[in-house]
Design a protein around this motif. Sequence first.
Motif, PDB file in Angstrom:
ATOM      1  N   ALA A   1       0.855  -1.188   0.000  1.00 20.91           N
ATOM      2  CA  ALA A   1       0.000   0.000   0.000  1.00 20.91           C
ATOM      3  C   ALA A   1       0.888   1.234   0.000  1.00 20.91           C
ATOM      4  CB  ALA A   1      -0.915   0.008   1.221  1.00 20.91           C
TER       5      ALA A   1
ATOM      6  N   LYS B   1      -4.452  -2.134   4.042  1.00 29.05           N
ATOM      7  CA  LYS B   1      -5.194  -1.531   2.931  1.00 29.05           C
ATOM      8  C   LYS B   1      -6.231  -0.536   3.437  1.00 29.05           C
ATOM      9  CE  LYS B   1      -4.674  -5.752   0.169  1.00 29.05           C
ATOM     10  NZ  LYS B   1      -5.389  -6.919  -0.403  1.00 29.05           N
TER      11      LYS B   1
ATOM     12  N   THR C   1      -0.395   1.094  -5.398  1.00 28.16           N
ATOM     13  CA  THR C   1       0.290  -0.138  -5.017  1.00 28.16           C
ATOM     14  C   THR C   1       1.247  -0.522  -6.136  1.00 28.16           C
ATOM     15  OG1 THR C   1      -0.019  -2.409  -4.234  1.00 28.16           O
ATOM     16  CG2 THR C   1      -1.475  -1.661  -6.020  1.00 28.16           C
TER      17      THR C   1
END
Length: 293
Positions: free
Chosen positions: A217, A254, A280
């Motif tokens: 992330a 996330k 990402t």
Amino acid sequence: MVTYTHFGKQPDVLKHLVLCEVLQIEKPQIYVETNSACAIYTMTHTPEQEYGIYHFLNEANKDATLKNSLYYQLESECMANGNYLGSPALAMKVLNNDVKGCLFFDLEKGALDNIELFARTQAVTPPIRTLNCDSIDGVLKLLSSLPKSTFLHIDPYEIDKTNNNGHTYLDVLIGATKLGMKCLLWYGFMTINDKQVLNKYMSEKFNKVGIKDYTCAELIMNAIKKDTVVCNPGILGSGILATNLSQKSNSIIKDYSKKLVGIYKDALYQEFDGSLYHDTISKKQNIRIKRHL
């Protein structure tokens, strides 16, 4: 003398918010931190800190999940006294005596002294060991002696820079991952070109060693440019890379990174757009680049 000045900036918010929640979930037997820096810092209200931890504490009140996070609770208490908790202190407070030991690496002896002093002032703290040496080689040498239940927090900024023996911090993550250990790696970048280089480096290394299961992330400031640095709030983009974590931890990484996008939607760093976007490691980087030309 400790020379670290990065504390309390926006990338710290992502890194430390995630670290606290993941440690509580994973409950490791051994905690290892490669680039520890200090346990506690005195805040100075710099523009970077205002954009970082101060903005987070003010805006997290609007989101129940963030307000109830361990990071918010621990930093709110410490910040009331004008101090900020670094990752060693956060890890010790989250893990308490539920961990058999914590190993903290750093090249600055003053930072390690700070950690030891902080540990002595706590009513409850896990057994700790500080190591004043190059943490790439230091951790690689230790890996075979550590239990599978070890958690590695790898926090170098530059993950592709080789040390004197030709190893990188990504090599540390790969070595620990292949042994089944839980890993959380944080990295940073200042331009879209830098991000592309790092994403390619990570993808190629993972493909080469056969690591397919990982979580990534990234939080990136919308002011970032393709190949120039127009401002410096600390870091313009940073990412979390995780391996061998539970599904719950992967979801936290996330979800929390996306929540930070929400509370930074109207943020400013000095006169610059301080809003963030989430990304990402992917093959869609060229789409992102167009907006920053």
